[in-house]
Motif scaffolding. Structure first.
Motif, PDB file in Angstrom:
ATOM      1  N   LEU A  52     -21.098  64.037  -9.124  1.00 17.95           N
ATOM      2  CA  LEU A  52     -22.298  64.685  -9.669  1.00 17.95           C
ATOM      3  C   LEU A  52     -22.869  65.713  -8.700  1.00 17.95           C
ATOM      4  O   LEU A  52     -23.330  66.781  -9.116  1.00 17.95           O
ATOM      5  CB  LEU A  52     -23.366  63.632  -9.992  1.00 17.95           C
ATOM      6  N   ARG A  53     -22.809  65.408  -7.412  1.00 17.13           N
ATOM      7  CA  ARG A  53     -23.339  66.376  -6.454  1.00 17.13           C
ATOM      8  C   ARG A  53     -22.477  67.625  -6.422  1.00 17.13           C
ATOM      9  O   ARG A  53     -22.990  68.746  -6.293  1.00 17.13           O
ATOM     10  CB  ARG A  53     -23.421  65.746  -5.063  1.00 17.13           C
ATOM     11  N   SER A  54     -21.170  67.438  -6.509  1.00 13.69           N
ATOM     12  CA  SER A  54     -20.271  68.582  -6.498  1.00 13.69           C
ATOM     13  C   SER A  54     -20.535  69.490  -7.706  1.00 13.69           C
ATOM     14  O   SER A  54     -20.553  70.716  -7.596  1.00 13.69           O
ATOM     15  CB  SER A  54     -18.828  68.089  -6.503  1.00 13.69           C
ATOM     16  N   GLY A 101     -23.428  69.427  -9.561  1.00 15.52           N
ATOM     17  CA  GLY A 101     -24.833  69.845  -9.516  1.00 15.52           C
ATOM     18  C   GLY A 101     -25.071  71.075  -8.658  1.00 15.52           C
ATOM     19  O   GLY A 101     -25.827  71.973  -9.037  1.00 15.52           O
ATOM     20  N   HIS A 102     -24.382  71.131  -7.524  1.00 14.14           N
ATOM     21  CA  HIS A 102     -24.605  72.273  -6.637  1.00 14.14           C
ATOM     22  C   HIS A 102     -24.128  73.579  -7.244  1.00 14.14           C
ATOM     23  O   HIS A 102     -24.487  74.657  -6.760  1.00 14.14           O
ATOM     24  CB  HIS A 102     -23.946  72.029  -5.278  1.00 14.14           C
ATOM     25  N   TRP A 143     -19.375  71.969  -1.277  1.00 11.79           N
ATOM     26  CA  TRP A 143     -20.092  73.056  -1.943  1.00 11.79           C
ATOM     27  C   TRP A 143     -20.741  73.994  -0.945  1.00 11.79           C
ATOM     28  O   TRP A 143     -20.810  73.670   0.220  1.00 11.79           O
ATOM     29  CB  TRP A 143     -21.180  72.497  -2.879  1.00 11.79           C
ATOM     30  N   GLY A 162     -15.516  64.249  -0.984  1.00 14.93           N
ATOM     31  CA  GLY A 162     -16.574  63.285  -0.707  1.00 14.93           C
ATOM     32  C   GLY A 162     -16.145  61.840  -0.863  1.00 14.93           C
ATOM     33  O   GLY A 162     -16.267  61.042   0.057  1.00 14.93           O
ATOM     34  N   SER A 194     -21.495  59.571  -7.440  1.00 15.96           N
ATOM     35  CA  SER A 194     -22.485  60.396  -6.756  1.00 15.96           C
ATOM     36  C   SER A 194     -21.846  61.665  -6.182  1.00 15.96           C
ATOM     37  O   SER A 194     -22.413  62.751  -6.299  1.00 15.96           O
ATOM     38  CB  SER A 194     -23.202  59.592  -5.679  1.00 15.96           C
ATOM     39  N   TRP A 195     -20.650  61.546  -5.586  1.00 16.32           N
ATOM     40  CA  TRP A 195     -20.006  62.745  -5.041  1.00 16.32           C
ATOM     41  C   TRP A 195     -19.611  63.697  -6.163  1.00 16.32           C
ATOM     42  O   TRP A 195     -19.712  64.922  -6.017  1.00 16.32           O
ATOM     43  CB  TRP A 195     -18.783  62.385  -4.197  1.00 16.32           C
ATOM     44  N   GLY A 235     -15.112  67.024  -5.710  1.00 15.55           N
ATOM     45  CA  GLY A 235     -16.149  66.143  -5.166  1.00 15.55           C
ATOM     46  C   GLY A 235     -15.567  64.802  -4.748  1.00 15.55           C
ATOM     47  O   GLY A 235     -15.860  64.297  -3.667  1.00 15.55           O
ATOM     48  N   ARG A 256     -18.725  67.166   2.270  1.00 18.28           N
ATOM     49  CA  ARG A 256     -19.300  67.928   1.159  1.00 18.28           C
ATOM     50  C   ARG A 256     -18.315  68.995   0.681  1.00 18.28           C
ATOM     51  O   ARG A 256     -17.484  69.452   1.444  1.00 18.28           O
ATOM     52  CB  ARG A 256     -20.601  68.610   1.611  1.00 18.28           C
ATOM     53  N   SER A 260     -24.770  76.700  -4.011  1.00 21.84           N
ATOM     54  CA  SER A 260     -23.601  76.506  -3.148  1.00 21.84           C
ATOM     55  C   SER A 260     -23.527  77.616  -2.114  1.00 21.84           C
ATOM     56  O   SER A 260     -24.026  78.723  -2.340  1.00 21.84           O
ATOM     57  CB  SER A 260     -22.341  76.542  -4.005  1.00 21.84           C
TER      58      SER A 260
END
Lengths: 434, 219
Positions: free
Chosen positions: B52-54, B56-57, B219, B211, B49-50, B207, B217, B64
């Motif tokens: 993908l979020r890193s 994705g942003h 980003w 994370g 999840s960390w 990430g 976070r 970002s």
């Protein structure tokens, strides 16, 4: 150029040694980072050194890693002393390894890690700040950065417990008590210059009914060799602390209000000390976490009449907030303590380094004027809040902001969380002296 | 001239695609093997999840804080990448070629759109080029190679645009179009343009690092 740092040896450069360090670190990450940087320059504005030095392009993070570690790899370690001296200026004088730039890089290039590696190369050739060199000798000889003897440390603890007997009945500072929940570790600055910090911690723990102890060795949670580039010693320093906690059978290690100590104990330490999974052998807790729990769970109650009326702001230490993920705890604590909280902008994980991190404060007078220049951004941030009190759970931030206060005439009082909690907490009846 | 065209569209194209895909696979394999030995930290703190979020942003426009600091550049940079990937893949003329050769093709956009997007793309390249020259913090980092790669990225679009409108000597322009695109494909795996795939790994790493390890976070 730091002409006065006479310890910078003039010996010929040991290229073999440099090659060895570069080779150990030449993994997939470093290769990728050095290769794919798109030179987009987005990192520049994330760096407070760059902003404070009127956007001098030579202070942008990408320029800094390219001209130091990047060059070292390009030249395959064949560098001369002139080059290393130039690096010295950049690596210690223009970067606090605050890691803000990696958040602002599209590729997330971890520039701080590369700067640390370049510091290790310089250290291996005796090129590193004298202020840090002094502490390394102390760490090696006495296990703590200020060279405090075991006797002196224990005596200070006893003295502080006695000092506060009149305020809290039965207050003690237990030493080496086996099986405690928390082994409390501190910055030597506390026993040496601010012993009341130990007293304050003891007051809070006593009121909260905490099961804690201080260790007679391994009590220094700071790790300046980590910033000097001496990775072996950095590992030894953190291992002493882990081993002592394991020996005492403590459940967790509690870190004082210090930023880089948390970074060392929780994140970088395990690798430095040779734990291959990168996880500390024992849970690491920072003071902001525990202090917040005390207030949240009612183990400490605040006297509502004593809450601060004046505007208060919070300095996020890089290694507690951005590099520790603990940015809400400090704010929630302040909700209990102050009526008028004004956040800085930017804040939380985006907050700027105070300008005293990464070893800057202990690097001493040689770097003080630079610290005051690069601290301009922090001074402006504080000024913009209109706060009269700056609270920060980090000794380096504390010292830097204290200096900035004078330099930029900020008219603020700098404080730790402990200090304010001690002023405001209600002493339960059974702990009041007769 | 026709012979040249035949080589470029025959073996040339095969070589370009094989080097492009093979080169990327080779580079990834090499880095993967190296990382198992020297980058344990990459694997120790992995978190889907960390990671993908890193990533994705940075895939969504102005996702970002860094992009929001320079919103104009952030948007131009975004449009640049969308056009760079979208136009060649969804161009009708390209899909016809795919169809003729292999009987497969993707959805293709109307030529009018492709034409507009190509102009937009060329505009973004000009912007990025000028930005490199104009901003001191970017200029100081920029080498000849950076300008070269930017121009190389522009060439297939410029020549494609000219060829479509049949401006200039059509045959030469078309050959230049195919040739520059093939060179670009060949250069990607071995240059900083490898970020086409490496971006996902470096961004995922930070990430994990921030994370997965620190619950912070990045980003």
């Amino acid at each position: 150029m730091p002409e006065n740092s006479n310890h910078i040896s003039e010996q010929p450069v040991n290229v073999e040694k440099i090659k060895q360090i570069l080779d150990v670190n030449n993994g997939a990450r470093v290769r990728t980072w050095l290769n794919i940087c798109a030179s987009c320059g987005l990192c520049a504005e994330s760096c407070f050194f760059y902003l404070a030095k009127d956007k001098d392009p030579k202070v942008s993070p990408a320029y800094k890693f390219k001209t130091t570690l990047g060059e070292m790899y390009k030249k395959k370690g064949n560098v001369d002393r002139e080059f290393l001296k130039k690096c010295y200026d950049i690596l210690w004088g223009e970067c606090t390894t605050c890691k803000r730039c990696s958040m602002y890089c599209p590729f997330g290039i971890d520039i701080a890690t590369m700067i640390s590696t370049a510091r290790t190369v310089c250290w291996s050739q005796g090129v590193f700040p004298e202020g840090l060199a002094r502490t390394l000798t102390n760490y090696r000889e006495t296990g703590n950065q200020m060279g405090t003897s075991k006797e002196d440390f224990i005596e200070t603890c006893e003295w502080m417990a006695e000092e506060f007997e009149d305020e809290i009945k039965g207050i003690t500072i237990p030493i080496d008590r086996p099986g405690a929940k928390y082994m409390y570790t501190v910055n030597p600055r506390e026993p040496v210059y601010y012993p009341q910090d130990l007293g304050m911690a003891a007051q809070i723990f006593t009121v909260a009914g905490e099961d804690w102890t201080m260790p007679s060795s391994g009590w220094d949670c700071t790790n300046l060799p980590m910033f000097a580039g001496d990775r072996a010693l950095a590992g030894e320093v953190v291992r002493r602390m882990y081993d002592k906690a394991l020996e005492l059978g403590a459940e967790k290690i509690l870190i004082t209000e210090c930023g880089h100590a948390y970074r060392s104990a929780a994140f970088e330490g395990p690798y430095l000390a040779g734990y291959p999974d990168g996880k500390p052998p024992i849970e690491i807790v920072h003071s902001v976490q525990l202090l917040y729990q005390y207030l949240r769970d009612g183990r400490i109650s605040i006297d509502p009449d004593k809450r601060i009326e004046e505007p208060v702001t919070y300095q996020d230490p890089c290694n507690v907030s951005r590099n520790g993920g603990l940015w809400e705890e400090g704010r929630k604590i302040i909700e209990y303590l102050a009526k008028d909280f004004r956040d800085m902008s930017p804040n939380r994980e985006h907050n700027h380094c105070c300008g005293g991190g990464g070893g800057f404060i202990p690097m001493g007078s040689e770097f003080k004027s630079r610290r005051m220049v690069s601290g301009k951004i922090k001074a402006e941030q504080i000024k913009a809040t209109g706060a009269k009190i700056v609270i920060t759970p980090c000794h380096n931030c504390f010292d830097q902001i204290t200096d900035l206060n004078e330099e930029y005439d900020l008219g603020v009082k700098v404080s730790s969380l402990k200090e304010i909690i001690c002023e405001q907490m209600i002493i339960p009846d059974h702990l009041k002296p007769e | 001239m026709y012979k040249f065209y035949e080589i470029l569209t025959g073996p040339g194209l095969w070589i370009a695609f094989i080097v492009f895909i093979g080169g990327l696979i080779l580079r990834l394999t090499y880095l993967f093997a190296l990382s198992r030995e020297k980058d344990k930290v990459f694997y120790n703190h992995m978190s889907l999840s960390w990671g993908l979020r890193s990533i994705g942003h940075w895939l969504i426009p102005l996702g970002s804080a860094s992009m929001r600091n320079q919103p104009v550049f952030g948007l131009v940079f975004y449009v640049f990448h969308i056009c760079l990937l979208g136009v060649p893949i969804f161009l009708c003329a390209h899909n016809v070629l795919w169809d003729e050769a292999f009987g497969i093709s993707l959805w293709s956009m109307p030529d009018k759109w492709a034409d507009v997007l190509t102009v937009v793309f060329m505009g973004t390249v000009v912007f990025l080029f000028i930005r490199r020259l104009a901003r001191p913090e970017v200029r100081i980092l920029t080498s000849f190679w950076d300008y070269f790669l930017l121009v190389l990225t522009l060439l297939p679009f410029l020549t494609g645009f000219l060829a479509y409108h049949q401006w200039g000597p059509y045959e030469i322009v078309l050959i230049l179009h195919i040739f520059s695109a093939e060179i670009l494909l060949i250069v990607i795996p071995f240059s900083k343009l490898g970020h086409v795939i490496l971006f996902f790994f470096t961004r995922a790493f930070i990430g994990f690092e921030m994370g997965g390890r620190r619950k912070a976070r990045a980003w």
